[in-house]
Design a protein around this motif. Sequence first.
Motif, PDB file in Angstrom:
ATOM      1  N   LEU A 159       0.729  -1.015  -0.102  1.00 57.22           N
ATOM      2  CA  LEU A 159       0.039  -0.121  -0.101  1.00 57.22           C
ATOM      3  C   LEU A 159       0.855   1.295   0.003  1.00 57.22           C
ATOM      4  N   PRO A 160       0.768   2.172  -0.928  1.00 64.70           N
ATOM      5  CA  PRO A 160       1.608   3.230  -1.087  1.00 64.70           C
ATOM      6  C   PRO A 160       0.741   4.355  -0.282  1.00 64.70           C
ATOM      7  N   ALA A 161       1.404   5.277   0.296  1.00 59.56           N
ATOM      8  CA  ALA A 161       0.917   6.290   1.243  1.00 59.56           C
ATOM      9  C   ALA A 161       1.464   7.803   0.823  1.00 59.56           C
ATOM     10  N   TYR A 162       0.727   8.759   0.612  1.00 58.45           N
ATOM     11  CA  TYR A 162       1.357  10.221   0.283  1.00 58.45           C
ATOM     12  C   TYR A 162       0.229  10.942   1.095  1.00 58.45           C
ATOM     13  N   HIS A 163       0.619  11.731   1.877  1.00 57.11           N
ATOM     14  CA  HIS A 163       0.149  12.822   3.004  1.00 57.11           C
ATOM     15  C   HIS A 163      -1.127  12.193   3.151  1.00 57.11           C
ATOM     16  N   GLU A 164      -1.179  11.153   3.837  1.00 55.37           N
ATOM     17  CA  GLU A 164      -2.096  10.116   4.532  1.00 55.37           C
ATOM     18  C   GLU A 164      -2.061  10.137   6.021  1.00 55.37           C
ATOM     19  N   LYS A 165      -2.937  10.154   6.803  1.00 54.33           N
ATOM     20  CA  LYS A 165      -2.949   9.808   8.250  1.00 54.33           C
ATOM     21  C   LYS A 165      -3.146   8.239   8.576  1.00 54.33           C
ATOM     22  N   VAL A 191       4.198   1.892   2.268  1.00 53.81           N
ATOM     23  CA  VAL A 191       5.478   2.736   1.644  1.00 53.81           C
ATOM     24  C   VAL A 191       5.112   4.117   1.911  1.00 53.81           C
ATOM     25  N   ASN A 192       5.606   4.919   2.530  1.00 54.43           N
ATOM     26  CA  ASN A 192       5.288   6.223   2.903  1.00 54.43           C
ATOM     27  C   ASN A 192       6.325   7.072   1.848  1.00 54.43           C
ATOM     28  N   ALA A 193       5.454   7.695   0.934  1.00 59.14           N
ATOM     29  CA  ALA A 193       6.019   8.298  -0.297  1.00 59.14           C
ATOM     30  C   ALA A 193       6.355  10.093   0.501  1.00 59.14           C
ATOM     31  N   SER A 216       5.064  -3.948   7.884  1.00 62.67           N
ATOM     32  CA  SER A 216       6.338  -3.048   7.711  1.00 62.67           C
ATOM     33  C   SER A 216       6.028  -1.908   7.085  1.00 62.67           C
ATOM     34  N   ILE A 217       6.635  -1.006   7.648  1.00 59.51           N
ATOM     35  CA  ILE A 217       6.410   0.355   7.097  1.00 59.51           C
ATOM     36  C   ILE A 217       7.704   0.888   6.687  1.00 59.51           C
ATOM     37  N   TYR A 218       7.821   1.452   5.162  1.00 57.83           N
ATOM     38  CA  TYR A 218       9.083   1.877   4.619  1.00 57.83           C
ATOM     39  C   TYR A 218       9.025   3.245   4.035  1.00 57.83           C
ATOM     40  N   SER A 219       9.888   4.033   4.105  1.00 60.79           N
ATOM     41  CA  SER A 219       9.994   5.343   3.552  1.00 60.79           C
ATOM     42  C   SER A 219      10.873   5.075   2.149  1.00 60.79           C
ATOM     43  N   PHE A 220      10.113   5.857   1.202  1.00 62.28           N
ATOM     44  CA  PHE A 220      10.332   6.017  -0.275  1.00 62.28           C
ATOM     45  C   PHE A 220      10.659   7.472  -0.648  1.00 62.28           C
ATOM     46  N   GLU A 221      11.767   7.746  -1.119  1.00 62.77           N
ATOM     47  CA  GLU A 221      12.018   9.400  -1.416  1.00 62.77           C
ATOM     48  C   GLU A 221      12.422   9.475  -2.717  1.00 62.77           C
ATOM     49  N   GLY A 222      12.085   8.111  -3.691  1.00 63.40           N
ATOM     50  CA  GLY A 222      12.588   8.387  -4.976  1.00 63.40           C
ATOM     51  C   GLY A 222      11.678   9.109  -6.110  1.00 63.40           C
ATOM     52  N   GLY A 223      10.375   9.632  -5.637  1.00 57.90           N
ATOM     53  CA  GLY A 223       9.349  10.313  -6.605  1.00 57.90           C
ATOM     54  C   GLY A 223       8.978   9.540  -7.620  1.00 57.90           C
ATOM     55  N   GLY A 224       8.507  10.205  -8.648  1.00 63.51           N
ATOM     56  CA  GLY A 224       7.918   9.573  -9.810  1.00 63.51           C
ATOM     57  C   GLY A 224       6.777   9.139  -9.661  1.00 63.51           C
ATOM     58  N   GLY A 225       5.806   8.925  -8.445  1.00 68.15           N
ATOM     59  CA  GLY A 225       4.542   8.664  -8.312  1.00 68.15           C
ATOM     60  C   GLY A 225       4.133   7.403  -7.921  1.00 68.15           C
TER      61      GLY A 225
END
Length: 257
Positions: A159-165, A191-193, A216-225
Amino acid sequence: RSTAWGRYLALVRVLETRYPETLTQVVGNFPAKHGPRRRSMSLEEIESMEVDADAELLRVLRQDTICRRLASLAMRPFSCDFGTKVGESKTITLLEQFPHNRLLRRIKRLWPMSLELPTLSEAKTYYRRGQSSVLPDAVSINKKHTNVEHYSFRISLVLPAYHEKGGHILKKLSSALEAARDPSEVEVVVVNAGGCSDLDELLSLTDEDHGCGRVSIYSFEGGGGRGPCLNYGATQSTGRILTFCHSDTTLPCDWDK
């Protein structure tokens, strides 16, 4: 745009660098001026070497998307005006231009096998090659879960997450686990984008009320959508089946059946 020959040369460079076992070399007796004399290989040794090289090339074509794409482009027909009248062109392939090229002939022979889907038995026993060395930001494991032979979990829910609570995602994932037949066989990979808050609340999904196998919670800073974000989550997954879900998705009852 590169030509078919340019794609072929790029493929050769990748194979030489990453997968030298795919390229066969016949060793024979050489004159002294070319260096020390080496033992000639027997016919059986050559055949065994070629079989091993073909098996490795087939594995690469199946698993390496870059090599598979380059090989596909190299084998694709293209227009050529060489040897034709002025203003005329014909469609040929690289193999027709170079019929004695061993690598091109091997790719053509192995290509149909590279596209075959594995049997159910092969899929169940397929062993994931390598493990990621990236550590999650947070992880929670259900101690009741016992690992299977080759995969830690049956399903990885990415599950990708972007500006989610965290509370909103927790509500959605709780509903997904309630709809699952066996949530202990489900691994959740979030995946916390960027811009997310309170994601630690998701660690409660492994408690007795929810019964999720692991979170598991991961941070992703690669961008690209979403695409790169989902791909990153897939590389961190340990389940036999990958299921991609978004925070606004509602999964049906028995979705893990």
